[in-house]
Write a protein that holds these residues in place. Structure first.
Motif, PDB file in Angstrom:
ATOM      1  N   GLU A  52       0.828  -1.210   0.000  1.00  0.00           N
ATOM      2  CA  GLU A  52       0.000   0.000   0.000  1.00  0.00           C
ATOM      3  C   GLU A  52       0.862   1.258   0.000  1.00  0.00           C
ATOM      4  O   GLU A  52       0.572   2.220  -0.725  1.00  0.00           O
ATOM      5  CB  GLU A  52      -0.951  -0.004   1.199  1.00  0.00           C
ATOM      6  CG  GLU A  52      -1.875   1.189   1.249  1.00  0.00           C
ATOM      7  CD  GLU A  52      -2.749   1.345   0.017  1.00  0.00           C
ATOM      8  OE1 GLU A  52      -3.003   2.507  -0.365  1.00  0.00           O
ATOM      9  OE2 GLU A  52      -3.178   0.340  -0.565  1.00  0.00           O
ATOM     10  N   ARG A  53       1.919   1.255   0.788  1.00  0.00           N
ATOM     11  CA  ARG A  53       2.830   2.421   0.804  1.00  0.00           C
ATOM     12  C   ARG A  53       3.458   2.633  -0.560  1.00  0.00           C
ATOM     13  O   ARG A  53       3.591   3.767  -1.023  1.00  0.00           O
ATOM     14  CB  ARG A  53       3.913   2.228   1.864  1.00  0.00           C
ATOM     15  CG  ARG A  53       3.427   2.410   3.258  1.00  0.00           C
ATOM     16  CD  ARG A  53       4.565   2.287   4.242  1.00  0.00           C
ATOM     17  NE  ARG A  53       4.074   2.317   5.602  1.00  0.00           N
ATOM     18  CZ  ARG A  53       4.806   2.013   6.649  1.00  0.00           C
ATOM     19  NH1 ARG A  53       6.056   1.660   6.505  1.00  0.00           N
ATOM     20  NH2 ARG A  53       4.282   2.071   7.847  1.00  0.00           N
ATOM     21  N   PHE A  54       3.877   1.533  -1.177  1.00  0.00           N
ATOM     22  CA  PHE A  54       4.492   1.612  -2.500  1.00  0.00           C
ATOM     23  C   PHE A  54       3.514   2.218  -3.504  1.00  0.00           C
ATOM     24  O   PHE A  54       3.847   3.154  -4.232  1.00  0.00           O
ATOM     25  CB  PHE A  54       4.925   0.208  -2.945  1.00  0.00           C
ATOM     26  CG  PHE A  54       5.362   0.131  -4.376  1.00  0.00           C
ATOM     27  CD1 PHE A  54       6.590   0.626  -4.774  1.00  0.00           C
ATOM     28  CD2 PHE A  54       4.539  -0.438  -5.335  1.00  0.00           C
ATOM     29  CE1 PHE A  54       6.997   0.558  -6.093  1.00  0.00           C
ATOM     30  CE2 PHE A  54       4.936  -0.518  -6.661  1.00  0.00           C
ATOM     31  CZ  PHE A  54       6.165  -0.012  -7.044  1.00  0.00           C
ATOM     32  N   LEU A  55       2.279   1.706  -3.533  1.00  0.00           N
ATOM     33  CA  LEU A  55       1.294   2.197  -4.489  1.00  0.00           C
ATOM     34  C   LEU A  55       0.886   3.638  -4.192  1.00  0.00           C
ATOM     35  O   LEU A  55       0.694   4.434  -5.113  1.00  0.00           O
ATOM     36  CB  LEU A  55       0.077   1.270  -4.517  1.00  0.00           C
ATOM     37  CG  LEU A  55       0.362  -0.101  -5.149  1.00  0.00           C
ATOM     38  CD1 LEU A  55      -0.783  -1.063  -4.883  1.00  0.00           C
ATOM     39  CD2 LEU A  55       0.630   0.026  -6.638  1.00  0.00           C
ATOM     40  N   SER A  56       0.795   3.994  -2.922  1.00  0.00           N
ATOM     41  CA  SER A  56       0.481   5.377  -2.559  1.00  0.00           C
ATOM     42  C   SER A  56       1.601   6.318  -2.980  1.00  0.00           C
ATOM     43  O   SER A  56       1.345   7.421  -3.476  1.00  0.00           O
ATOM     44  CB  SER A  56       0.234   5.496  -1.056  1.00  0.00           C
ATOM     45  OG  SER A  56      -0.932   4.802  -0.700  1.00  0.00           O
ATOM     46  N   HIS A 109       0.388  -3.412 -10.776  1.00  0.00           N
ATOM     47  CA  HIS A 109       0.337  -4.116  -9.493  1.00  0.00           C
ATOM     48  C   HIS A 109      -1.021  -4.039  -8.815  1.00  0.00           C
ATOM     49  O   HIS A 109      -1.282  -4.793  -7.879  1.00  0.00           O
ATOM     50  CB  HIS A 109       1.443  -3.590  -8.580  1.00  0.00           C
ATOM     51  CG  HIS A 109       2.777  -3.757  -9.224  1.00  0.00           C
ATOM     52  ND1 HIS A 109       3.391  -4.967  -9.334  1.00  0.00           N
ATOM     53  CD2 HIS A 109       3.568  -2.872  -9.855  1.00  0.00           C
ATOM     54  CE1 HIS A 109       4.521  -4.826  -9.989  1.00  0.00           C
ATOM     55  NE2 HIS A 109       4.648  -3.567 -10.325  1.00  0.00           N
ATOM     56  N   ASP A 110      -1.863  -3.140  -9.276  1.00  0.00           N
ATOM     57  CA  ASP A 110      -3.221  -3.057  -8.746  1.00  0.00           C
ATOM     58  C   ASP A 110      -4.096  -2.447  -9.830  1.00  0.00           C
ATOM     59  O   ASP A 110      -4.223  -1.229  -9.923  1.00  0.00           O
ATOM     60  CB  ASP A 110      -3.271  -2.221  -7.473  1.00  0.00           C
ATOM     61  CG  ASP A 110      -4.661  -2.184  -6.853  1.00  0.00           C
ATOM     62  OD1 ASP A 110      -5.618  -2.702  -7.473  1.00  0.00           O
ATOM     63  OD2 ASP A 110      -4.802  -1.624  -5.752  1.00  0.00           O
ATOM     64  N   ARG A 111      -4.693  -3.295 -10.640  1.00  0.00           N
ATOM     65  CA  ARG A 111      -5.452  -2.804 -11.796  1.00  0.00           C
ATOM     66  C   ARG A 111      -6.804  -2.211 -11.425  1.00  0.00           C
ATOM     67  O   ARG A 111      -7.545  -1.770 -12.292  1.00  0.00           O
ATOM     68  CB  ARG A 111      -5.601  -3.890 -12.848  1.00  0.00           C
ATOM     69  CG  ARG A 111      -6.515  -5.011 -12.504  1.00  0.00           C
ATOM     70  CD  ARG A 111      -6.536  -6.063 -13.612  1.00  0.00           C
ATOM     71  NE  ARG A 111      -7.820  -6.739 -13.644  1.00  0.00           N
ATOM     72  CZ  ARG A 111      -8.600  -6.808 -14.688  1.00  0.00           C
ATOM     73  NH1 ARG A 111      -8.235  -6.277 -15.828  1.00  0.00           N
ATOM     74  NH2 ARG A 111      -9.745  -7.440 -14.635  1.00  0.00           N
ATOM     75  N   LEU A 112      -7.115  -2.173 -10.122  1.00  0.00           N
ATOM     76  CA  LEU A 112      -8.381  -1.599  -9.675  1.00  0.00           C
ATOM     77  C   LEU A 112      -8.211  -0.233  -9.015  1.00  0.00           C
ATOM     78  O   LEU A 112      -9.171   0.329  -8.498  1.00  0.00           O
ATOM     79  CB  LEU A 112      -9.077  -2.557  -8.698  1.00  0.00           C
ATOM     80  CG  LEU A 112      -9.380  -3.948  -9.246  1.00  0.00           C
ATOM     81  CD1 LEU A 112     -10.006  -4.813  -8.166  1.00  0.00           C
ATOM     82  CD2 LEU A 112     -10.269  -3.876 -10.476  1.00  0.00           C
TER      83      LEU A 112
END
Length: 181
Positions: free
Chosen positions: A85-89, A117-120
Motif C-alpha cells: 500500500e505504501r508503495f502504491l500510494s 500491481h493493482d489494476r483496480l
C-alpha cells in the motif's frame, strides 16, 4: 547512527536503480543489503549498478512483494500488505506531482507502473487519463477510462466512481486537454 559498523542488515524498498542500496553498502561496511523492487526493469538496472561497484556479495536484489514466499507467516502478510500500500500510494503521489509539473510522460509511466500491481486503483487511472489528455493524446485518455471501467466490472461488478466518470465526461467535452490548463 553513531557506529556505522554496528549495522548488520539494511532493507531498501522500491530500490529502483539500486543507488540507495549501493550507498548503504558503502556507508555501513558490515551490513548485508536487501534491495527490493517489483519492477523487473528497475532490478536489471540495479543489477548493473551493483556489479559496477563490485557489491554483488553484499547487495541482494529481490523482485516481487515483500516476503511473498512466507505464506504461513501472518506477520509477513500484514507487513507485505502495508508495504504494498505504501508503495502504491507513493507511486500515486509521485505521478500526481509529475502531472502537476507538466511531465506527462513520467506521470503516465508512474501510473502504469502502479496499475501493473493493482489494476483496480481508480486514482491511478485518473492520473493516466489526465496525463494523456494534457499531452494531447485523447484516444489514449479515453482508452484508459475503458480499461478502468472493464477492470472494475470484471473484478467487482462495479462501475467507475463519480469522480472518474466526471473526468471521462470532461475529456469527451474537451474540458481537459493540452490547451485547457
Amino acid at each position: 547512527i553513531d557506529d556505522p559498523t554496528a549495522v548488520e542488515r539494511v532493507l531498501d524498498l522500491c530500490t529502483g536503480s539500486g543507488c540507495l542500496a549501493i550507498l548503504a553498502a558503502h556507508h555501513f561496511p558490515n551490513a548485508m543489503v536487501d534491495a527490493v523492487d517489483i519492477s523487473k526493469g528497475a532490478l536489471e538496472v540495479a543489477a548493473r549498478n551493483v556489479g559496477e561497484y563490485g557489491l554483488e556479495d553484499r547487495v541482494s536484489l529481490y523482485r516481487g512483494d515483500y516476503l511473498a514466499d512466507e505464506a504461513d507467516a501472518p506477520w509477513a502478510t500484514t507487513a507485505r500488505e502495508t508495504l504494498r500500500e505504501r508503495f502504491l500510494s507513493a507511486l500515486h503521489e509521485l505521478a500526481e506531482l509529475r502531472l502537476e509539473a507538466g511531465d506527462y510522460i513520467a506521470a503516465i509511466g508512474l501510473a502504469r507502473r502502479g496499475l501493473e500491481h493493482d489494476r483496480l486503483r481508480e486514482p491511478l487511472y485518473r492520473v493516466l487519463m489526465l496525463a494523456h489528455a494534457r499531452a494531447g493524446d485523447m484516444a489514449s485518455a479515453l482508452q484508459s477510462y475503458e480499461r478502468c471501467r472493464a477492470a472494475l466490472d470484471e473484478e467487482l461488478g462495479a462501475s467507475p466512481s463519480a469522480q472518474t466518470r466526471a473526468l471521462h465526461a470532461a475529456i469527451l467535452r474537451g474540458d481537459e486537454g493540452p490547451e485547457v490548463r
